[in-house]
Design an enzyme around this catalytic site. Structure first.
Site, mmCIF file in Angstrom:
data_model
loop_
_atom_site.group_PDB
_atom_site.id
_atom_site.type_symbol
_atom_site.label_atom_id
_atom_site.label_comp_id
_atom_site.label_asym_id
_atom_site.label_seq_id
_atom_site.Cartn_x
_atom_site.Cartn_y
_atom_site.Cartn_z
ATOM 1 N N ARG A 147 -40.436 30.529 -17.994
ATOM 2 C CA ARG A 147 -39.079 30.899 -17.602
ATOM 3 C C ARG A 147 -38.326 31.677 -18.682
ATOM 4 N NH1 ARG A 147 -35.528 31.379 -15.642
ATOM 5 N NH2 ARG A 147 -34.167 29.727 -14.897
ATOM 6 N N ASP A 152 -38.938 27.202 -3.541
ATOM 7 C CA ASP A 152 -37.665 26.502 -3.403
ATOM 8 C C ASP A 152 -37.303 26.431 -1.931
ATOM 9 O OD1 ASP A 152 -35.394 25.535 -5.402
ATOM 10 O OD2 ASP A 152 -34.428 26.318 -3.599
#
Ligand code: CP3
Length: 353
Positions: free
Chosen positions: A43, A79
């Site tokens: 990330r 997600d």
């Protein structure tokens, strides 16, 4: 080419079907995430949505916790909101420096009116979300048949809460919509149900071996509203998964008071949080497998505290087939990875005498 697939007799899938297993299967919601140094390293260079759109990175972060901790199932890294841009909503994830709700979703044009609902498009996964199916194939190549892969979608109420509030802003606007404009709310849940069904079907077609519906915030509703605004839609999603032949898993929190009813919706597995003793959950819902129960907060303490509670849950769950060890909600940011490892090892070593 045929990729290696985990035997349909893998202990996780067997436990979902309430068949006997050699030992308890264990996986944890949010097992791929910011508590892991390896995830934070990925990330550092890419945004969250960018990560969700890269099949190669999806495979890397999904497989990392299997390699690091030996979980008995992998869960697709994605997600419950990834399809909202394709539906017409301007979704972004805030940078994680905002204090409490760090990294949270934001929708710049939330759904507030009937016209907003009417403008929502049901996504076409092949056209709008090709990276999800490609990610599933890349994950299965990386797993090489070691463990099954769980696909997932968000439940209509939980996805609607973000779509209507514009982020993690509570539930007041959505709940007000139920009373002020019930037909508009139904139209919204209908579109989100169709979106959930096409997505989960696409994930399963691409190679997911089980499917979980995340209805995290459904405990906000009372029984009357659950029956009216949620259960009929969840029944349709459970039916769609059943038609594919893979086990279906329901997840929610704050729903212990409705456990018997939720066990009738058509899911093979029902998740419970920590607000109900596991033996009581199993007694009250004998017709489904049960998953969950450990409070993820205990993993922030010393490892021995998590191990003690985890083993007490294994013991109390009893030897009857149909229990999958998991947390009551996702692993929290700041959880020491060694605590996760200690609990996984302890559950995998547990045997009934
Ligand atoms: O490992 C896994 O469990 C698979 C991946 C996964 C994510 N989100 C990755 C993620 C899964 C299954 C989800 C589901 C999800 N997403 C839910 C339901 C489960 C739950 O926790 O109740 C919900 C409500 C969302 C919406 C969402 N996504 C929120 C509210 C947030 C911000 C808060 C938070 O926990 O960070 C996200 C972002 C998100 N989804 C992250 C991850 C790893 C953190 C993003 C980052 O890297 O900065």
């Amino acid at each position: 080419m045929r990729l290696p697939m985990p035997a349909t007799t893998h202990r996780f899938l067997e436990a979902c079907r309430r068949r006997p297993v050699d030992r308890l299967p264990v996986w944890m919601m949010r097992q791929a995430g910011r508590y892991q140094p390896s995830y934070r390293a990925v990330r550092a260079d890419v945004g969250f949505l960018e990560l969700c759109r890269s099949p190669e990175l999806i495979a890397r972060v999904t497989c990392a916790p299997i390699d690091e901790f030996g979980f008995d199932a992998a869960i697709l890294f994605s997600d419950i909101l990834v399809h909202l841009p394709a539906m017409g909503l301007d979704l972004s994830f805030e940078k994680g420096e905002k204090g409490k709700g760090d990294g949270g979703p934001r929708i710049a044009n939330p759904v507030r009116t009937r016209a907003d609902v009417a403008a929502l498009r049901v996504p076409d996964p092949a056209r709008d979300l090709p990276y999800v199916a490609a990610g599933v194939r890349a994950i299965n190549a990386g797993l090489a048949g070691r463990v099954p892969l769980i696909g997932f979608v968000g439940g209509p109420f939980t996805v609607a809460s973000y779509a209507v509030e514009g982020g993690s802003q509570g539930f007041t606007r959505l709940k007000t919509m139920l009373y002020a404009d019930p037909d508009g709310a139904h139209a919204l849940f209908e579109k989100l149900t169709q979106a959930a069904i096409v997505q989960i079907e696409a994930q399963i077609a691409a190679g997911c071996h089980a499917a979980q519906v995340f209805e995290s915030w459904l405990g906000e509703l009372d029984r009357e509203d659950l029956e009216r605004f949620s259960f009929p839609y969840l029944v349709r999603i459970a039916e769609a998964i059943r038609r594919t032949g893979v086990p279906s898993i329901f997840f929610g929190t704050g729903l212990s008071g409705h456990l018997e009813r939720i066990a009738q919706l058509g899911f093979d597995v029902v998740s419970v949080d920590w607000r109900i003793p596991i033996d009581e959950a199993r007694r009250r819902a004998p017709g489904v497998a049960i998953q969950g129960n450990l409070d993820s907060t205990v993993l922030l303490g010393p490892p021995a505290a998590g191990v003690r509670k985890a083993l007490a849950i294994c013991e109390a769950a009893g030897p009857a087939p149909g229990y999958v060890f998991n947390l009551g909600h996702g692993i929290q940011v700041g959880t020491p990875p060694e605590n996760v490892k200690a609990v996984v090892d302890a559950v995998q070593a547990f045997r009934w005498k």
